[in-house]
Design a protein around this motif. Structure first.
Motif, PDB file in Angstrom:
ATOM      1  N   LEU A   1       0.854  -1.179   0.000  1.00 10.14           N
ATOM      2  CA  LEU A   1       0.000   0.000   0.000  1.00 10.14           C
ATOM      3  C   LEU A   1       0.890   1.229   0.000  1.00 10.14           C
ATOM      4  O   LEU A   1       2.017   1.186   0.509  1.00 10.14           O
ATOM      5  N   ARG A   2       0.375   2.323  -0.539  1.00  8.51           N
ATOM      6  CA  ARG A   2       1.078   3.591  -0.437  1.00  8.51           C
ATOM      7  C   ARG A   2       0.168   4.598   0.241  1.00  8.51           C
ATOM      8  O   ARG A   2      -0.910   4.915  -0.266  1.00  8.51           O
ATOM      9  N   LEU A   3       0.614   5.087   1.367  1.00  9.27           N
ATOM     10  CA  LEU A   3      -0.116   6.122   2.087  1.00  9.27           C
ATOM     11  C   LEU A   3       0.377   7.500   1.655  1.00  9.27           C
ATOM     12  O   LEU A   3       1.563   7.671   1.361  1.00  9.27           O
ATOM     13  N   SER A   4      -0.527   8.442   1.659  1.00 10.71           N
ATOM     14  CA  SER A   4      -0.183   9.827   1.362  1.00 10.71           C
ATOM     15  C   SER A   4      -0.603  10.721   2.516  1.00 10.71           C
ATOM     16  O   SER A   4      -1.611  10.457   3.175  1.00 10.71           O
ATOM     17  N   CYS A   5       0.162  11.768   2.730  1.00  6.24           N
ATOM     18  CA  CYS A   5      -0.143  12.763   3.754  1.00  6.24           C
ATOM     19  C   CYS A   5      -0.039  14.130   3.084  1.00  6.24           C
ATOM     20  O   CYS A   5       1.072  14.573   2.765  1.00  6.24           O
ATOM     21  N   ALA A   6      -1.179  14.760   2.869  1.00  4.03           N
ATOM     22  CA  ALA A   6      -1.218  16.069   2.228  1.00  4.03           C
ATOM     23  C   ALA A   6      -1.315  17.150   3.294  1.00  4.03           C
ATOM     24  O   ALA A   6      -2.170  17.078   4.185  1.00  4.03           O
ATOM     25  N   ALA A   7      -0.443  18.150   3.195  1.00  2.00           N
ATOM     26  CA  ALA A   7      -0.372  19.182   4.223  1.00  2.00           C
ATOM     27  C   ALA A   7      -0.840  20.528   3.700  1.00  2.00           C
ATOM     28  O   ALA A   7      -0.597  20.868   2.538  1.00  2.00           O
ATOM     29  N   SER A   8      -1.501  21.259   4.574  1.00  2.00           N
ATOM     30  CA  SER A   8      -1.901  22.629   4.262  1.00  2.00           C
ATOM     31  C   SER A   8      -1.148  23.557   5.190  1.00  2.00           C
ATOM     32  O   SER A   8      -1.678  24.037   6.193  1.00  2.00           O
ATOM     33  N   VAL A   9       0.127  23.765   4.888  1.00  2.00           N
ATOM     34  CA  VAL A   9       0.970  24.666   5.668  1.00  2.00           C
ATOM     35  C   VAL A   9       1.679  25.595   4.713  1.00  2.00           C
ATOM     36  O   VAL A   9       1.882  25.268   3.551  1.00  2.00           O
ATOM     37  N   ARG A  10       2.076  26.750   5.232  1.00  2.00           N
ATOM     38  CA  ARG A  10       2.651  27.759   4.346  1.00  2.00           C
ATOM     39  C   ARG A  10       4.008  27.341   3.816  1.00  2.00           C
ATOM     40  O   ARG A  10       4.252  27.422   2.614  1.00  2.00           O
ATOM     41  N   THR A  11       4.877  26.899   4.694  1.00  2.00           N
ATOM     42  CA  THR A  11       6.230  26.530   4.272  1.00  2.00           C
ATOM     43  C   THR A  11       6.449  25.064   4.603  1.00  2.00           C
ATOM     44  O   THR A  11       7.062  24.717   5.614  1.00  2.00           O
ATOM     45  N   PHE A  12       5.951  24.219   3.727  1.00  3.87           N
ATOM     46  CA  PHE A  12       5.975  22.782   3.976  1.00  3.87           C
ATOM     47  C   PHE A  12       7.387  22.264   4.177  1.00  3.87           C
ATOM     48  O   PHE A  12       7.627  21.394   5.009  1.00  3.87           O
ATOM     49  N   SER A  13       8.336  22.802   3.439  1.00  3.95           N
ATOM     50  CA  SER A  13       9.708  22.294   3.493  1.00  3.95           C
ATOM     51  C   SER A  13      10.352  22.513   4.860  1.00  3.95           C
ATOM     52  O   SER A  13      11.351  21.885   5.181  1.00  3.95           O
ATOM     53  N   ASN A  14       9.796  23.403   5.677  1.00  2.96           N
ATOM     54  CA  ASN A  14      10.332  23.646   7.012  1.00  2.96           C
ATOM     55  C   ASN A  14       9.945  22.560   8.020  1.00  2.96           C
ATOM     56  O   ASN A  14      10.479  22.532   9.130  1.00  2.96           O
ATOM     57  N   TYR A  15       9.016  21.710   7.644  1.00  3.77           N
ATOM     58  CA  TYR A  15       8.477  20.718   8.566  1.00  3.77           C
ATOM     59  C   TYR A  15       9.055  19.333   8.307  1.00  3.77           C
ATOM     60  O   TYR A  15       9.207  18.905   7.163  1.00  3.77           O
ATOM     61  N   ALA A  16       9.346  18.653   9.393  1.00  2.00           N
ATOM     62  CA  ALA A  16       9.574  17.217   9.338  1.00  2.00           C
ATOM     63  C   ALA A  16       8.214  16.537   9.479  1.00  2.00           C
ATOM     64  O   ALA A  16       7.365  16.989  10.266  1.00  2.00           O
ATOM     65  N   ILE A  17       8.031  15.504   8.720  1.00  2.00           N
ATOM     66  CA  ILE A  17       6.774  14.745   8.754  1.00  2.00           C
ATOM     67  C   ILE A  17       7.056  13.333   9.250  1.00  2.00           C
ATOM     68  O   ILE A  17       7.980  12.674   8.758  1.00  2.00           O
ATOM     69  N   GLY A  18       6.276  12.911  10.195  1.00  2.00           N
ATOM     70  CA  GLY A  18       6.417  11.562  10.726  1.00  2.00           C
ATOM     71  C   GLY A  18       5.167  10.744  10.486  1.00  2.00           C
ATOM     72  O   GLY A  18       4.062  11.291  10.397  1.00  2.00           O
ATOM     73  N   TRP A  19       5.376   9.459  10.376  1.00  2.00           N
ATOM     74  CA  TRP A  19       4.259   8.504  10.339  1.00  2.00           C
ATOM     75  C   TRP A  19       4.281   7.710  11.641  1.00  2.00           C
ATOM     76  O   TRP A  19       5.344   7.237  12.065  1.00  2.00           O
ATOM     77  N   PHE A  20       3.124   7.577  12.224  1.00  2.00           N
ATOM     78  CA  PHE A  20       2.944   6.787  13.437  1.00  2.00           C
ATOM     79  C   PHE A  20       1.787   5.825  13.189  1.00  2.00           C
ATOM     80  O   PHE A  20       0.995   6.013  12.265  1.00  2.00           O
TER      81      PHE A  20
END
Length: 118
Positions: free
Chosen positions: A16-35
């Motif tokens: 399976l491939r999960l996706s996480c779409a973000a609505s933030v101004r500067t996405f590249s500034n964020y680390a994204i984690g999966w739990f």
């Protein structure tokens, strides 16, 4: 705001491939984690990605791959060789920091169910 998608029912050994779409101004500034959280168990770390680092929980190394597309403000979790122990609700979360602990993440999605049948 974070929105997960891509969960579902799959047989053992499947993908399976999960996706996480973000609505933030500067996405590249964020680390994204999966739990993930299985019934009756605590939420556990799966994988995380920042602009320069990637880390995985030991049990998913070699099977799961995390990636990000900053232009689309989306993080993906490709999950291969799934087994019934991977059954859980999967959440993505965002932080301006870095780490594998859930309490270090500030924003969370609603979760997507992954069920692996034997």
């Amino acid at each position: 705001q974070l929105v997960e998608s891509g969960g579902g029912l799959v047989q053992a050994g499947g993908s399976l491939r999960l996706s996480c779409a973000a609505s933030v101004r500067t996405f590249s500034n964020y680390a994204i984690g999966w739990f993930r959280q299985a019934p009756g168990k605590e939420r556990e770390f799966v994988a995380a990605i920042s602009w320069r680092s990637i880390t995985y929980e030991d049990s998913v190394k070699g099977r799961f791959t995390i990636s990000r597309d900053n232009a689309k403000k989306t993080v993906y979790l490709q999950m291969n060789s799934l087994n019934p122990e991977d059954t859980a609700v999967y959440y993505c979360a965002a932080t301006t920091g870095w780490g594998t602990h859930a309490d270090g993440y500030d924003y969370w999605g609603q979760g997507t169910q992954v069920t692996v049948s034997s």
